[in-house]
Design an enzyme around this catalytic site. Structure first.
Site, PDB file in Angstrom:
ATOM      1  N   ASP A   1      30.023  39.882  50.249  1.00  0.00           N
ATOM      2  CA  ASP A   1      30.134  41.195  51.113  1.00  0.00           C
ATOM      3  C   ASP A   1      31.387  41.075  51.522  1.00  0.00           C
ATOM      4  OD1 ASP A   1      30.400  42.736  53.185  1.00  0.00           O
ATOM      5  OD2 ASP A   1      28.536  42.355  54.109  1.00  0.00           O
TER       6      ASP A   1
ATOM      7  N   PHE B   1      26.869  39.317  58.870  1.00  0.00           N
ATOM      8  CA  PHE B   1      26.601  40.803  59.302  1.00  0.00           C
ATOM      9  C   PHE B   1      26.777  41.490  57.945  1.00  0.00           C
ATOM     10  CE2 PHE B   1      28.021  44.860  60.489  1.00  0.00           C
ATOM     11  CZ  PHE B   1      27.016  45.394  61.312  1.00  0.00           C
TER      12      PHE B   1
ATOM     13  N   LYS C   1      35.039  49.658  54.578  1.00  0.00           N
ATOM     14  CA  LYS C   1      36.083  49.954  55.600  1.00  0.00           C
ATOM     15  C   LYS C   1      37.430  49.947  54.999  1.00  0.00           C
ATOM     16  CE  LYS C   1      34.008  47.103  59.082  1.00  0.00           C
ATOM     17  NZ  LYS C   1      32.780  46.410  58.894  1.00  0.00           N
TER      18      LYS C   1
HETATM   19  C1  LIG Z   1      31.200  46.260  58.723  1.00  0.00           C
HETATM   20  C2  LIG Z   1      30.445  45.572  57.945  1.00  0.00           C
HETATM   21  C3  LIG Z   1      29.307  45.990  57.240  1.00  0.00           C
HETATM   22  C4  LIG Z   1      28.827  47.109  57.698  1.00  0.00           C
HETATM   23  O1  LIG Z   1      29.566  48.479  57.118  1.00  0.00           O
HETATM   24  P1  LIG Z   1      29.176  50.046  57.785  1.00  0.00           P
HETATM   25  O2  LIG Z   1      30.309  50.745  57.052  1.00  0.00           O
HETATM   26  O3  LIG Z   1      29.302  49.922  59.215  1.00  0.00           O
HETATM   27  O4  LIG Z   1      27.916  50.211  57.344  1.00  0.00           O
HETATM   28  C5  LIG Z   1      29.023  45.081  56.425  1.00  0.00           C
HETATM   29  N1  LIG Z   1      29.259  43.924  56.248  1.00  0.00           N
HETATM   30  C6  LIG Z   1      30.379  43.573  56.800  1.00  0.00           C
HETATM   31  C7  LIG Z   1      30.734  42.380  56.427  1.00  0.00           C
HETATM   32  C8  LIG Z   1      31.092  44.314  57.623  1.00  0.00           C
HETATM   33  O5  LIG Z   1      32.247  43.815  58.235  1.00  0.00           O
END
Ligand SMILES: *Cc1c(COP(=O)(O)O)cnc(C)c1O
Length: 405
Positions: free
Chosen positions: A223, A138, A253
C-alpha cells in the site's frame, strides 16, 4: 463565488464522521493556504499527502482546463487513450505490467485484494483467501479495507469481522512466518505506515517479505497510497530496498494532486485472474482524471524533484532531532522516511496541532500520539526553515503547559 461573509461553522447537515477544525480555506498557492478571511497558513499536511506539487500548480490547472473543454467522461467499455498513456507511464516507472484505475485509495486496495484472491483461484487454489495485515496499518474505509487493517475503532459497529483477514503485530518476524499457511493469499503492508504513525519498514524487512512470499507462493501487496509517488525521496518507497518489488501495489493520493485518482498496479502474472467482467468502475480512469494524473506523474518522476525531497527531508531530520533534544518533555521520537515525517509526542497530539495552527502552520495527526509533516514535495529549504521555527514555538507552548500542570 464563495459567500465571503459565511463564518466557518461546521454544518449540521454533514454526516458527523469528522470532528472538524473550524477553519475554512478559500484558495491555495504552492505551499500556502488562505482562509476565507485572508489569513495565510503554511501547509505542511498537503491534504494528507495529496497536493504533492502544492496548490494551484500551473501544469495541473492547464491539464484540467484543456481536458475539461474536450471530454470528461465516456465509459470503460471504450478505449480511453489518456488511460493507456498513464498506464504505460506507470508501468514504465515500476515493477508493474498492468494498471486498474480507481477514484480513491480504498478502491485501489479493494482491487488489490480481489486481484490476489483471484490469482490463487485461477490457479486452482480457491482456499487461498487470507490477507495478512499488521497492527497500526491503514488501508482505507471500505468494509474490506477496514477488515484488512483490523483497527478496532474503524470496525466497531459495522458487523462481524470478515473472514479471510489475519492481523499480526508489527515487526514480529516469527509470528509472520508461523501465520503463513495453506489458506494464505497475500501479505498487505505499507512500506512506510502513514496514519499509524509514520513507521518505516527497514529495507532488510522489505527484502525479507519478498523472499518469504516467494518461498510460500503467496503475493506481496504494498500500500503506497501515502508513501508512494516521491514522498520518501524515491518514486516508490519499495525502491529503497533491493529486490523488494511487490506483485501488486495500491497508489492514489499524490497521483491526482487533489483530483480523485487511484490505481492498482500489478504484474501480468498476479493479474492473470482479472478477466473481462471480474472487476470494474464507472468513473475510474475517465479522461478528466487521467489528464490530471498524467500531468501530475510527469512532474513527480523528475529526478531533481526526488533529490530535492531527500535534501529537505535531511534538513527536517536534523532540525527535528535538535528539537527532540531541546524539548524532551514534548518530543519523544522522530520517525518516518523522506517527507513522510512522524513526530511522536509526550503531550496530546491534538493539542500540539492547535499550537502549530496558532503559528499558522498546518500539520496532520497520526496514530501512536504522533503528528505528521506531509508537506508538498516542492517545499523549499526556506519554507522548511519557517516550519521548523513554528514547530519550535509549538514545542515551547506545549512545554509551558507541561510546566503549568
Ligand atoms: C489515505 C490512505 C488510504 C485510503 O485512501 P482513500 O483515498 O481515502 O480511500 C489507504 N491507504 C493508505 C496508506 C492511505 O494513506
Amino acid at each position: 463565488m464563495a459567500d465571503q461573509s459565511a463564518p466557518p461553522v461546521p454544518s449540521d447537515h454533514i454526516m458527523g464522521v469528522y470532528s472538524r477544525t473550524p477553519l475554512a480555506f478559500e484558495r491555495g498557492e504552492g505551499v500556502r493556504l488562505y482562509t476565507t478571511d485572508g489569513v495565510a497558513y503554511l501547509d505542511c499536511m498537503a491534504g494528507i499527502a495529496v497536493t504533492a506539487l502544492g496548490h494551484s500548480h500551473p501544469k495541473l490547472i492547464q491539464a484540467v482546463k484543456d481536458q475539461a473543454e474536450k471530454l470528461w467522461h465516456t465509459s470503460n467499455i471504450f478505449t480511453i487513450p489518456q488511460q493507456e498513456k498513464l498506464a504505460t507511464a506507470l508501468t514504465d516507472a515500476t515493477f508493474a505490467d498492468v494498471v486498474f484505475f480507481t477514484n480513491s485509495g480504498t478502491e485501489a486496495i479493494e482491487c488489490a485484494i480481489k486481484t490476489a484472491r483471484k490469482y490463487h483461484w485461477a490457479r486452482g487454489n480457491p482456499e487461498r483467501i487470507d490477507i495478512i495485515g499488521f497492527d497500526g496499518s491503514f488501508h482505507g474505509r471500505t468494509l474490506a479495507a477496514v477488515n484488512a487493517s483490523g483497527n478496532a475503532s474503524y470496525l466497531e459497529g459495522f458487523g462481524p469481522p470478515m473472514p479471510g483477514f489475519v492481523h499480526l503485530p508489527y515487526g514480529d518476524h516469527e509470528a509472520l512466518k508461523a501465520a503463513i499457511g495453506p489458506t494464505t493469499a497475500a501479505i498487505l503492508i505499507e512500506p512506510v505506515q502513514g496514519e499509524g504513525g509514520a513507521r518505516a519498514l527497514p529495507n532488510v524487512c522489505m527484502r525479507g517479505l519478498r523472499q518469504l512470499c516467494d518461498q510460500a507462493g503467496i503475493l506481496l501487496i504494498y500500500d503506497e497510497i501515502q508513501c508512494g509517488l516521491g514522498r520518501t525521496g524515491k518514486l516508490f518507497a519499495y525502491e529503497w530496498a533491493e529486490d523488494a518489488a511487490p506483485d501488486i501495489m495500491a497508489v492514489a493520493k499524490a497521483l491526482g494532486g487533489g483530483f480523485p485518482v487511484g490505481a492498482c498496479l500489478a504484474t501480468a502474472k498476479a493479474a492473470a485472474g482479472m478477466t473481462p467482467g471480474s472487476h470494474g468502475s464507472t468513473y475510474g480512469g475517465n479522461p478528466l482524471a487521467m489528464a490530471v494524473g498524467l500531468a501530475s506523474l510527469e512532474e513527480l518522476v523528475k529526478p531533481e524533484l526526488l533529490a530535492h525531497v531527500r535534501e529537505v527531508a535531511g534538513y527536517f531530520n536534523q532540525q527535528l532531532t535538535g528539537l527532540k533534544d531541546r524539548f524532551p518533555d514534548v518530543v519523544v521520537d522522530i520517525r518516518g522516511k523522506g517527507l513522510l515525517i512522524g513526530i511522536k509526542l509526550a503531550t496530546p497530539n491534538r493539542e500540539f496541532m492547535q499550537h502549530a495552527r496558532d503559528q499558522h502552520l498546518l500539520i496532520a495527526g497520526g496514530g501512536d500520539n504522533c503528528v505528521r509533516l506531509l508537506p508538498p514535495l516542492t517545499l523549499t529549504l526556506e519554507e522548511a526553515r519557517e516550519a521548523i521555527t513554528s514547530l519550535e514555538r509549538a514545542c515551547e507552548a506545549a512545554q509551558a503547559k507541561v510546566k503549568a500542570a
